[in-house]
Design an enzyme around this catalytic site. Structure first.
Site, short mmCIF file in Angstrom:
data_model
loop_
_atom_site.label_atom_id
_atom_site.label_comp_id
_atom_site.label_asym_id
_atom_site.label_seq_id
_atom_site.Cartn_x
_atom_site.Cartn_y
_atom_site.Cartn_z
NE ARG A 78 0.95 -12.34 -8.71
CZ ARG A 78 0.05 -13.16 -8.18
NH1 ARG A 78 -1.10 -12.68 -7.79
NH2 ARG A 78 0.28 -14.46 -8.07
CG HIS A 92 3.10 -5.20 -8.66
ND1 HIS A 92 1.82 -5.72 -8.59
CD2 HIS A 92 3.86 -5.99 -7.86
CE1 HIS A 92 1.83 -6.75 -7.79
NE2 HIS A 92 3.04 -6.94 -7.33
CG ASP A 93 6.24 -6.07 -4.88
OD1 ASP A 93 5.04 -5.83 -4.76
OD2 ASP A 93 6.74 -7.20 -4.70
CG ASP A 151 17.15 -10.86 -1.13
OD1 ASP A 151 16.86 -9.88 -1.84
OD2 ASP A 151 17.49 -10.75 0.06
C1 LIG Z 1 4.45 -10.53 -4.97
S1 LIG Z 1 5.65 -11.82 -4.90
C2 LIG Z 1 5.43 -12.53 -6.51
C3 LIG Z 1 5.70 -14.02 -6.52
C4 LIG Z 1 5.40 -14.76 -7.84
N1 LIG Z 1 6.26 -14.30 -8.92
C5 LIG Z 1 3.94 -14.65 -8.20
O1 LIG Z 1 3.57 -13.91 -9.11
O2 LIG Z 1 3.13 -15.33 -7.58
C6 LIG Z 1 7.13 -10.89 -4.93
C7 LIG Z 1 8.43 -11.66 -5.02
O3 LIG Z 1 9.51 -10.74 -4.86
C8 LIG Z 1 10.54 -11.36 -4.13
N2 LIG Z 1 11.38 -10.33 -3.47
C9 LIG Z 1 12.71 -10.15 -3.68
N3 LIG Z 1 13.19 -9.18 -2.92
C10 LIG Z 1 12.16 -8.71 -2.20
C11 LIG Z 1 12.05 -7.72 -1.18
N4 LIG Z 1 13.10 -7.01 -0.77
N5 LIG Z 1 10.84 -7.51 -0.66
C12 LIG Z 1 9.77 -8.22 -1.06
N6 LIG Z 1 9.80 -9.18 -2.02
C13 LIG Z 1 11.00 -9.43 -2.55
C14 LIG Z 1 9.79 -12.27 -3.16
O4 LIG Z 1 10.63 -13.33 -2.74
C15 LIG Z 1 8.65 -12.76 -4.01
O5 LIG Z 1 9.05 -13.92 -4.70
#
Ligand SMILES: C[S@@+](CC[C@H](N)C(=O)[O-])C[C@H]1O[C@@H](n2cnc3c(N)ncnc32)[C@H](O)[C@@H]1O
Length: 297
Positions: free
Chosen positions: A204, A207-208, A188
């Protein structure tokens, strides 16, 4: 019809049926066809149907589609068709395959496919479709993505699987030897303090998020690290004009349907990094799905 019309119609028809191709492959995976044929080769459709507890006519159709898609091979013996995996299936579609994408396919089938059923609404509203698809509020993306233990495990395994294909390329894209302490950012990071490191991997992640959240995160990293430290971004890069590659365009659309962000082109990455105080950018297209960007403080 002219030859040109014939060719255009062929392509048009492939686009129409594309979703059926994906779903047939997902379903064969989900039912365990490839895993069964990995442990026992040369089985008939009725044996496969019986072992997997399915209707035999449906199974025969599915197996023959898989043969046309080159996921299965068939051999005739005493007028009976005997099925076995192709190399592609052994490699990518079995649970234990050396480059298994099994969990990712399951995730695509159950989650992504369901969300894309509301692509029209996603584009109209400009927001993800967890509420409409699963009845889950999407104001907390974390809660929506990791909404159950089962979903979390499937998603995490799925994410991990791609690195067996693309991991080496992104990690060797640049010389990382000047960075002894490397931190792979996850968890987090919007709430927890960012630890000090020489290099931060953001795979990744960006891009979120929309630009303002990316700039907030990058600014926090910039404040936590010393001059000379770096950020290695692993994402699929769009072409400058954003009209390709198609996979990156589709993944970008998926960020609208399933997250709050988008995929970006090099200029867009340069812009958010510059606003957070970084400089000295290098971009490396790997030729595979994911590319690498290195920025320095
Ligand atoms: C798509 S995953 C990527 C994981 C890893 N780096 C990979 O490439 O396999 C997104 C990451 O963002 C983190 N994250 C942090 N805050 C977040 C949130 N509010 N919503 C979603 N993901 C979050 C998740 O814990 C996760 O590790």
């Amino acid at each position: 019809m002219s030859l040109a019309e014939d060719l255009d119609y062929g392509l048009f028809n492939e686009y129409i049926n594309g979703f059926m191709v994906s779903k047939a492959m997902f379903t064969a995976c989900e039912l365990g066809v490839f895993d069964l044929l990995e442990s026992e080769k040369f089985l008939t459709f009725d044996v496969i149907a019986e072992r997997l507890g399915t209707n035999s006519q449906g199974m025969e159709q599915l197996l023959d589609i898989c043969v046309t898609l080159k996921l299965l091979k068939v051999e005739m013996k005493r007028e009976k068709a005997l099925y076995q995996n192709t190399e592609l299936a052994t490699l990518y579609l079995t649970k234990s395959g050396p480059k298994s994408q099994y969990n990712m396919l399951l995730y695509m089938s159950k989650t992504t496919y369901s969300c894309w059923n509301h692509l029209t609404e996603a584009i109209r509203e400009g927001k993800n479709q967890y509420m409409r698809t699963f009845g889950i509020p999407s104001d907390d993306l974390f809660e929506a993505i990791y909404r159950s233990e089962e979903e979390l495990v499937k998603f995490m395994h799925g994410l991990h699987e791609i690195w067996s294909i693309n991991g080496r390329d992104v990690l060797t894209a640049f010389d990382l030897s000047p960075f002894p302490l490397i931190y792979d950012l996850g968890g987090d990071f919007f709430r927890d303090p960012i630890p000090e490191a020489d290099l931060y991997i953001l795979a990744r992640i960006l891009h979120d998020w929309a630009d303002d959240k990316c700039i907030l995160l990058l600014t926090n990293i910039h404040q936590a690290c010393k001059p000379g430290s770096g950020v290695l971004v692993v994402e699929t890069l769009l072409d400058e004009d954003k009209r390709g590659p198609l996979t990156s365009q589709l993944y970008s659309m998926n960020m609208l349907v399933q997250a709050e962000g988008k995929e970006r082109n090099p200029t867009e990455y340069r812009k958010i990094f510059t606003q957070a105080g970084f400089q000295d950018f290098q971009f490396k297209k790997t030729g595979k799905i994911y590319d690498a960007i290195l920025a320095r403080k």
